[in-house]
Design a protein around this motif. Structure first.
Motif, short mmCIF file in Angstrom:
data_model
loop_
_atom_site.label_atom_id
_atom_site.label_comp_id
_atom_site.label_asym_id
_atom_site.label_seq_id
_atom_site.Cartn_x
_atom_site.Cartn_y
_atom_site.Cartn_z
N PHE A 151 3.74 -12.99 30.91
CA PHE A 151 3.98 -13.85 31.71
C PHE A 151 5.32 -14.26 31.80
N TYR A 188 5.19 -3.57 42.15
CA TYR A 188 4.59 -4.56 42.64
C TYR A 188 5.66 -5.83 42.52
N GLN A 189 6.44 -5.92 41.57
CA GLN A 189 7.53 -7.12 41.28
C GLN A 189 8.43 -7.01 42.55
N ALA A 205 -1.63 -11.18 38.36
CA ALA A 205 -1.52 -12.31 38.15
C ALA A 205 -0.01 -12.46 37.48
N ILE A 206 0.28 -11.52 36.43
CA ILE A 206 1.53 -11.38 35.81
C ILE A 206 2.65 -11.41 36.84
N ALA A 207 2.44 -10.30 37.57
CA ALA A 207 3.53 -9.75 38.54
C ALA A 207 3.83 -11.31 39.24
N ALA A 208 2.91 -11.62 39.61
CA ALA A 208 2.73 -12.74 40.69
C ALA A 208 3.56 -13.98 39.80
N PHE A 209 3.04 -14.29 38.77
CA PHE A 209 3.65 -15.32 38.25
C PHE A 209 5.11 -15.13 37.91
N ARG A 210 5.44 -14.11 37.56
CA ARG A 210 6.93 -13.98 37.50
C ARG A 210 7.81 -14.08 38.61
N ALA A 211 7.15 -13.71 39.80
CA ALA A 211 7.50 -13.76 41.24
C ALA A 211 7.22 -15.06 41.79
N ASN A 263 4.53 -16.46 42.73
CA ASN A 263 3.64 -16.75 43.76
C ASN A 263 2.20 -16.34 43.65
#
Ligand SMILES: Nc1ncnc2c1ncn2[C@@H]1O[C@H](COP(=O)(O)OP(=O)(O)OP(=O)(O)O)[C@@H](O)[C@H]1O
Ligand SMILES: Nc1ncnc2c1ncn2[C@@H]1O[C@H](COP(=O)(O)OP(=O)(O)OP(=O)(O)O)[C@@H](O)[C@H]1O
Ligand SMILES: O=P(O)(O)OC[C@H](O)CO
Ligand SMILES: [Mg+2]
Ligand SMILES: [Mg+2]
Lengths: 296, 305, 414, 368, 368
Positions: free
Chosen positions: A47, B127-128, C48-54, C56
């Motif tokens: 994370f 995705y990022q 969720a990981i990618a979204a958290f890093r971004a 949103n």
């Protein structure tokens, strides 16, 4: 093509023309690839926060991991056997469909159908077809118990994957190779006939050499395609098993990254795979590509 | 030609029959299973022979699942992918082949390299980027220290944001970032007579006119072939749409289909319904293949015209 | 507020979740929850990981038991108990709480779709083979299996050898540790020990029994899947999640009689609790107050007894608060098959516990499950002995733990 | 004839076509039933306009096309149902159809290899042929790296290396430039003299036909218009079609009307004496027309249209009785532009044809 | 000249090339600096062997290739850096390069459309051109459905419809069969007479060159060998290269040695009187050689090698002083095979060239 100086000479127009595609490629290919390379030098928390630069540690770890090497070898074995078969079988089919026989026309249509069926949905069917108890090999199994056990025996699982992969790979390669065969000048075949070569012999002496460019194209594309399509099939048929026997590198990268949150390890493996695939393709172009570009 | 090719023709016929059976077999089983009831599957596993439940199962797909809506998404994604790929590939191949530019080779190599790495192995980082397409710009501003300067002047650093996730654009764009189309078009352009290009120049055609008046009409079959191929691969994409669309009404039909398979180990999947779904989902691409099959072979024939 | 809830289930579970979301939205107007299915727990977490890093990410995300530590250390979620201090968390059965609690006893995630391991038999087939008493121990199971085999039954007992079933649930109820430091609860520097416990013996037994034709794995069954094999009557006994009860019962209807009981023990071992399976809901960080309010409302909503009952009835998942049992009793349907596993599951999870049966608190555990499966499958296939396989799994597992430790170097465990 | 020539001297074979016909379907009859005999060792040129069936004829002999009817006998054997390889024919294709992936050596040796000849023998045979064709230095090259003339020679080498009794050429020179074409023509004549195979050579170039042929077979829409020596074809064309097809510029054809004693042009001028009534076509070759000084005798006046000066001679175009007539004048004959001309059409050089069928009417003016 | 011709009569332009050169890189100098002036309205044929730079020269004028140096002036404007469309040139390509997807009308009208001409005007202009070229009936067809000659005419139509001051042809006839080629040649000459554009016509067919050109530019490895009228080129070739390049069969070239009074062949026979010392090359055209009855006088004996009978005349090949000499005899001259011949080489027809440079030495024998 045309000699250099007769081409259009614009400064900004060609830039403008390649810009949209290059932008997409930069954004959705090179940035992610770069990111993967970047991560491979860090110990990355899933994370975020507190990522730690570790230099070549990830590479050392991955390269020291026997699982990685096993997956790597499996990948190479799969690439070689699957893509060879996925070119060879369409080649044989294309040679057959190129002949003037009644079946040729329906075959040209039907053989393209798999292209319209998603790999994910066909995986289930192949799992069923190769089910040791009720599938097509069930009779074999009842005669020789456990001779066919894809759920237990890694080799059998591998074969199942390859059969499914070839099924899905037929259309594209078939179409390319058939197009190649059909563009062989008729006189070339006639000349060989006059030289005394029968139709069987002409396949090897005339048709095959003359579709080398197409064969090369399919082989290059197939090498990478086998990696891509294997993923969907492994995911639906074997889940990498039994005992990891069908865990190819792509699948390992995916599971390491996706279910293992090992972004660094996955990225490192991606980086290594990338270097490998790029080298391999470059080698293909160098060694194969050069030898088959004869002018007609 | 007079030839005694009976042995070869027999062999060819045999090969084609085997090939057709190999192709049709799984499709038949799909159809057979799709026409059975769930109870039948519970008792027997998948079906070797068809039953009479197909329309019930198909109706279930239409009334109980999001697949009808998702087929629209698939249509948008496949069409968008095919259209954008064809157009952008055509343009870039055009620039590479018909313009005197020193960077043509480099650009072509950069484009070609994309063939080698499937999206499956870069999906996390892709995705990022998709979640904020400006993230590279932001990173660049940070790294170069520009953002520090900007923050000094304006009080806040620049943080651009634009997520394309869960949009049709976001579903399509990464699929388009692929070099096969450019490669095919380049090969095709190289087989066009060069005098045609010169003739058009003598007639006063500039780059744009040449593109629209000469090159595009002549590339029709190649365009069609590539369009069909990209459409099909766009339609059957799995991982990217799965990841990039979060709501079920943005997802594609293939993803929706996979959703019908339950995750819990206790459940036996409703294979008849799933297979009926597979049939429904494959109808459009199969129809497309049946109709446009001959353009495929024509359009991919790289011969001197 | 408009909030998002990401979940990973598909199939019937997904439908039930969507129904719940709709019910929540219909029940009140202050908040609107969009429940987003991600197709699987893994994809959900990865996004969720990618979204958290971004930045949103959603407010609520569901994740399964095995990822507990990964989320605890992620610095991306806040303990539910911190956000909802007023809730009576004691109402959650101890077995469920223990798994998701911090060392300070605070519940980190709200248990949602929970399950545990149970033992199923096809009573009809057992009786046909002359087994009249439903087995409760492995010894009895094997005895019954031999009888079944003698009677010509092809598949006496079935399991899939899944880590959760054959290692986690087995070790827990036999009071065995999987890893040192009480399965990791006491620190990141634990090591796997399962290869030295009685679990190793059990796994070796499974290999031997399989050879003898008493136990079948997924791939040994005609159906290609152990649950299906049991449901079709091919196999007479199985160990499986409570979640499979609904489907099995339905498949048996009119053909066979089903029994379900607690998972079997070896003679001489004292029964301990089984672990809670399934998944729980986490609240993610960095959301404004209104959104957190929405999240709280939704969590409150799904905690309601009638909602839990709904989920149980629709999926077979086990309710995990004590008041639900009362509600079921009151509903007058207590004996309905749709609640058949509820009491049994709770009972199983509420058996006496030791520090080694609280749950699993190990890093990169999801990946370890895969490693374990990979290695034991090799042993089942006969490529190597079970002990070698387990030793390998331990070795690879420890590497994961060490890397986890290094990755979270300096992070304090909650 | 030296040793090399001897080494590949072929056993020439007679070719007899009886009632050979070709139709692709009921409507497209390419060749109506045809009888023709090509003698052993003879060099036959097949000449005719595009699409008249030249290639079809050749391919039926070669076995590349099936006959729709009739029999083909080569060297005493009925071959019309045999595969190409069993007919003893070799063929040189228009675009050579060299195997692009094989070296010159392999191209030439391929038929020997197919027939199972031992390697040492192959090398020797190919060496002989290559020497004869001046290809010895190029044996290792791929066809893509050869000039047009060299490719042509490889194609010929490939054909003759098997010592075929019959050698078939389908417009082998049409892709070459004029000069190379001229050189290759001479080489081909020489080659035929040496190896003596029965040769059928398809072309639509009449210079090739005239210089190479023992006999020329002129085809028109699949029918034989004339089959005779070049000399006979040039000087005694059997029809207007042949007359106009052969000669550059071709024979002038003028419509005439006979009144029982003389033939008159459309404008009423008398061009010849003949006891004929009705409409005819009168032919005279450009080089047979003489230019006179005065209008008396056979001489007829006309106006000059234009002239083409070819160096060795000039072509004048004049109008005569409403038609354009071309006259070939030898070098040095200076004729003023835009003046009237007096032409002498010698009776011995005149050809008469039936107005409708176009068939020649020999003997109409004595000598002919 | 009628209304149609008037309607497309072009404003012919002078073309002046000064120091124009082309090199692809340091090693491949295709054309060394060249100066040449093509006069307005003149029909220039560029002739030379394959690869000598003919197309390159044309394309530099057209603007399809960049010049490596020098200036090109067309109609008074320096154009070497302009785009093709701004040079006022039109071009007909070897394989026509018709747009396969456009109708004949659209092919011809395309350049007008590009230049933005109104539709009505376009239809009128294309109509005029099509009428002139006899294409009016085919305007709706696609090129794929046209015969070779028709395609050629479409290509020409496309070029002239813009009324270019300069018309460039790059071997436009080389893909046609002999007969069509002949017809098209005549049409082209006629066309040029009508529209009068400055025309540059690349070919390697000398008959075309001789019949079409006002002046012929002979290129050899990118250098100008001779630039003169066809007559001058044929009768006064500036070099051995030109002499051998023009004429079919080409001029016979014999090595001779002068001893101050006479020129002798390699076998010692005297062929001409000349006050020259040392080695030279002596040229004489096949049609200039006379065949005598006796050996006295200039007559030299030799042995007959072979003959080619072309109908209108025959070519004899004989050996003379170790070289093969070709003689063109008019029809009817019967010469027995394999006998000795007595040749008369008239002094007025002899050409003398420097042995090394190959340059002509005019005046060596009086008349020349
Ligand atoms: N497969 C076919 N089906 C129908 N008609 C055909 C086929 N092949 C050839 N033809 C027709 O047969 C006729 C003769 O063709 P052929 O190739 O023998 O002509 P040719 O004399 O060789 O002409 P060219 O000089 O152009 O080569 C043509 O009118 C052609 O259109
Ligand atoms: N792009 C290029 N790079 C290098 N050399 C070239 C290029 N294009 C042409 N040449 C060379 O330039 C020379 C002249 O070519 P050009 O096409 O002008 O010849 P040409 O006289 O038209 O010949 P042809 O009669 O065969 O058409 C040739 O030797 C050719 O190989
Ligand atoms: O099969 P389920 O859903 O009961 O869950 C099993 C375990 O929790 C998987 O981690
Ligand atoms: Mg032909
Ligand atoms: Mg050229």
């Amino acid at each position: 093509m045309t000699s250099e100086s007769s081409l259009f000479s614009h400064r900004w127009l060609p830039l403008l023309l390649v810009a949209p595609l290059m932008l997409l490629i930069a954004l959705f290919f090179y940035v992610p690839v770069f990111q993967a390379f970047y991560w491979s030098f860090f110990l990355e928390r899933p994370f975020g926060g507190g990522s730690m630069f570790v230099g070549w540690d990830n590479f050392a770890r991955v390269l020291a991991d026997p699982e990685f090497w096993e997956a790597g070898w499996r990948t190479i074995i799969f690439m070689v056997t699957a893509s060879t078969l996925a070119v060879l079988i369409p080649l044989i089919l294309a040679l057959a469909a190129d002949r003037k026989i009644r079946l040729a026309l329906p075959a040209r249509n039907v053989l393209i159908w798999p292209k319209g069926v998603a790999g994910a949905s066909i995986g289930v069917v192949f799992a069923f077809i190769f089910n040791p108890f009720v599938g097509i090999l069930a009779p074999l199994n009842s005669a020789f118990p456990s001779i066919w056990a894809p759920g237990i025996d890694g080799t059998d699982a591998f074969i199942t994957l390859i059969a499914a992969h070839v099924w899905g790979g037929i259309p594209f390669n078939f179409v390319i190779l058939l197009a190649g065969l059909q563009s062989i000048p008729k006189t070339m075949q006639q000349a060989a006939a006059m030289d005394g070569a029968g139709p069987w012999r002409r396949i090897f002496d005339v048709q095959l050499p003359l579709i080398m460019p197409q064969l090369f194209l399919t082989l290059v594309l197939e090498f990478t395609e086998s990696v891509t399509s294997a993923f969907a099939l492994i995911d639906t048929i074997t889940d990498g098993g039994p005992g990891g026997a069908t865990t190819l590198l792509v699948y390992k990268i995916y599971t390491d990254g996706f279910s293992g949150y090992d972004l660094s390890g996955a990225s490192t493996q991606t980086a290594i795979l990338m270097v490998f695939v790029v080298l391999l393709t470059a080698a293909q172009f160098l060694f194969l590509g050069r030898r088959i570009n004869y002018e007609r | 030609m007079i030839e005694n090719a009976r042995s070869l023709n027999t062999a060819a016929g045999f090969v084609l029959i085997v090939g057709i059976v190999y192709i049709l077999g799984p499709l038949y089983l799909t159809l057979a299973t799709a026409s059975q009831s769930y109870e039948f599957i519970l008792r027997n596993g998948l079906a070797w022979y068809p039953g009479d439940q197909f329309f019930t199962n198909a109706a279930h797909i239409f009334t109980e699942t999001h697949i009808p809506v998702q087929m629209l998404n698939s249509l948008v994604v496949a069409f968008g992918d095919a259209f954008a790929t064809c157009v952008l590939s055509l343009l870039s191949a055009y620039a590479i082949v018909y313009f005197r530019v020193r960077w043509a080779g480099v650009v072509f190599a950069l484009i070609l390299a994309t063939i080698m790495l499937p999206i499956e192995i870069r999906v996390i980082t892709t995705y990022q980027v998709a979640s904020n397409v400006f993230s590279p710009v932001n990173a660049l501003l940070d790294i170069t220290g520009l953002n520090g300067l900007i923050a000094d002047y304006f009080g806040v650093p620049v943080k651009l944001e634009w997520s394309v996730l869960n949009t049709h654009f976001g579903l399509i764009a990464p699929l388009v970032a692929h070099g096969t189309g450019t490669f095919l078009f380049r090969q095709f352009f190289l087989t066009l007579p060069k005098d045609l290009f010169k003739a058009a120049r003598m007639d006063g055609a500039g780059p744009i006119r040449f593109l629209f008046d000469i090159l595009l009409p002549l590339s029709r079959t190649s365009f069609a072939a590539l369009f069909v191929l990209t459409f099909l691969s766009g339609w059957t994409q799995y991982l990217w749409p799965l990841v990039a669309a979060s709501t079920s009404d943005m997802q594609t039909a293939v993803v929706g289909l996979a959703r019908l398979v339950p995750d819990a180990e206790g459940e036996i999947p409703d294979f008849p319904m799933i297979m009926a779904g597979a049939v429904v989902v494959s109808i459009i691409p199969l129809a497309m293949i049946a109709l446009l099959q001959r353009y495929l072979v024509q359009g991919l024939a790289l011969t001197e015209k | 507020a408009n909030i998002e809830f990401w979940y990973g289930n598909t199939g019937a579970a997904e439908k039930a979740i969507q129904d719940q979301c709709a019910a929540f939205n219909a029940a009140q107007s202050a908040h609107h929850v969009t429940c987003v299915g991600q197709g699987s727990y893994e994809v959900s977490m990865q996004k969720a990981i990618a979204a958290f890093r971004a930045k949103n990410h959603p407010v609520l995300i569901q994740f399964f038991d095995a990822g507990t530590l990964d989320l605890m250390l992620s610095d991306a979620v806040v303990p539910v108990q911190d956000v909802l201090p007023e809730v009576k968390w004691d109402n959650y059965i101890a077995g469920a709480r223990a798994y998701y609690e911090t060392s300070g006893g605070k519940l980190f995630a709200q248990p949602y779709n929970s399950s545990t391991l149970l033992f199923y038999t096809n009573k009809t087939e057992l009786e046909k083979a002359g087994v009249t008493k439903t087995p409760t121990t492995w010894e009895e199971i094997i005895e019954a299996a031999r009888k079944l085999k003698a009677a010509g039954h092809e598949c006496p007992f079935t399991t899939d050898g899944d880590t959760w079933r054959v290692l986690e649930q087995f070790s827990a109820r036999h009071g065995l540790p999987i890893a040192s430091k009480h399965n990791g609860f006491d620190g990141l520097d634990g090591e796997y020990v399962f290869n030295t416990t009685f679990a190793a013996k059990h796994l070796q037994n499974l290999v031997d029994w399989r050879k003898e034709g008493l136990v079948k794995l997924n791939a040994d069954t005609k159906a290609g899947n152990f649950t299906a094999a049991f449901n079709t009557g091919e196999c007479a006994m199985m160990e499986n999640s409570s979640g499979s009860y609904t489907a099995s019962a339905k498949a048996f209807e009119g053909k066979y009689e089903i029994t379900v009981g607690m998972a079997p023990m070896y003679k001489g071992y004292e029964r301990h609790n089984t672990l809670v399976g399934g998944a729980s809901i986490y609240i993610m960080k960095d959301h404004d107050k209104a959104e957190v309010e929405g999240a709280k409302a939704f969590l409150d909503f799904v905690r309601r007894p009638e909602q839990q009952m709904f989920l149980t009835a629709a999926t077979g998942y086990v309710p995990v608060t004590n008041d639900v049992m009362d509600a079921i009793a009151k509903s007058g349907e207590a004996n309905s098959p749709k609640y058949a596993t509820a009491a049994l599951g709770i009972q199983s999870m509420n058996q006496p516990r030791t520090p080694d049966t609280r749950g699993i608190r190990l890093g990169f555990y999801v990946q370890f499950r895969q490693v374990f499966m990979e290695e034991t499958q090799k042993a089942f296939a006969g490529g190597e002995t079970m002990q070698v396989a387990l030793d390998n799994a331990k070795k690879r597992g420890d590497e994961l733990l060490r890397r986890f430790e290094q990755t979270y170097n300096g992070v304090k465990m909650q | 004839m030296n040793a090399i020539d001897m080494a590949i001297r072929a056993a020439a074979a007679n070719i007899t076509l009886s009632g050979v016909a070709k139709a692709y379907d009921a409507e497209t009859v390419v060749i109506p039933p045809m009888d023709v005999e090509l003698r052993a060792g003879e060099f036959t040129v097949v000449l005719g306009p595009s699409g008249c069936g030249k290639s079809t004829l050749l391919q039926m002999i070669a076995g590349l096309e099936r006959v729709s009817g009739g029999t083909i006998v080569i060297g005493g054997r009925q071959v019309q149902d045999l595969e190409p390889k069993h007919r003893g024919c070799a063929m040189v294709f228009q675009n050579y159809a060299l195997y692009p992936h094989m070296s010159v050596f392999d191209n030439i040796a391929y038929s020997l290899k197919v027939s199972g000849m031992a390697k040492a023998k192959r090398i020797e045979r190919v060496g002989t042929v290559a020497k004869m064709l001046g290809l010895s230095d190029y044996l290792g090259r791929k066809p893509g790296h050869l000039s047009g003339g060299q490719r042509q020679r490889v194609a010929i080498g490939r054909a003759i290396v098997r010592e075929p009794g019959v050698l078939l050429f389908d417009e082998p020179l049409s892709n070459l430039d004029a000069q190379l074409r001229h050189d290759m023509r001479v080489e081909l004549a020489e080659l035929h003299r040496r190896i003596g195979a029965t040769t059928v050579f398809v072309t639509h170039d009449q210079v090739e036909a005239m210089t190479l042929a023992d006999r020329i077979l002129i085809l028109n829409k699949g029918r034989i218009e004339q089959f005779d020596t070049p000399k006979a074809i040039y000087h005694h064309p059997a029809s207007v079609f042949v007359a106009k097809f052969i000669g550059a510029p071709p024979m002038n054809i003028l419509p005439v009307i006979g009144d029982g004693t003389v033939l008159r042009l459309a404008d009423g001028q008398v061009v010849a004496q003949a006891r004929l009534n009705g409409a005819y076509q009168l032919g005279i070759r450009p080089e047979d027309i003489l230019i006179g000084d005065t209008a008396n005798g056979h001489v007829v006046t006309s106006a000059l249209r234009f002239r083409e000066d070819l160096g060795s001679h000039a072509i004048l175009a004049v109008e005569l009785g409403g038609s354009v007539v071309r006259i070939a004048t030898p070098f040095g004959a200076e004729i003023p532009d835009h003046s009237q001309l007096f032409l002498n059409l010698p009776a011995s050089r005149l050809h008469l044809f039936d107005a409708e069928s176009g068939k020649a009417m020999p003997g109409a003016f004595g000598a002919n």
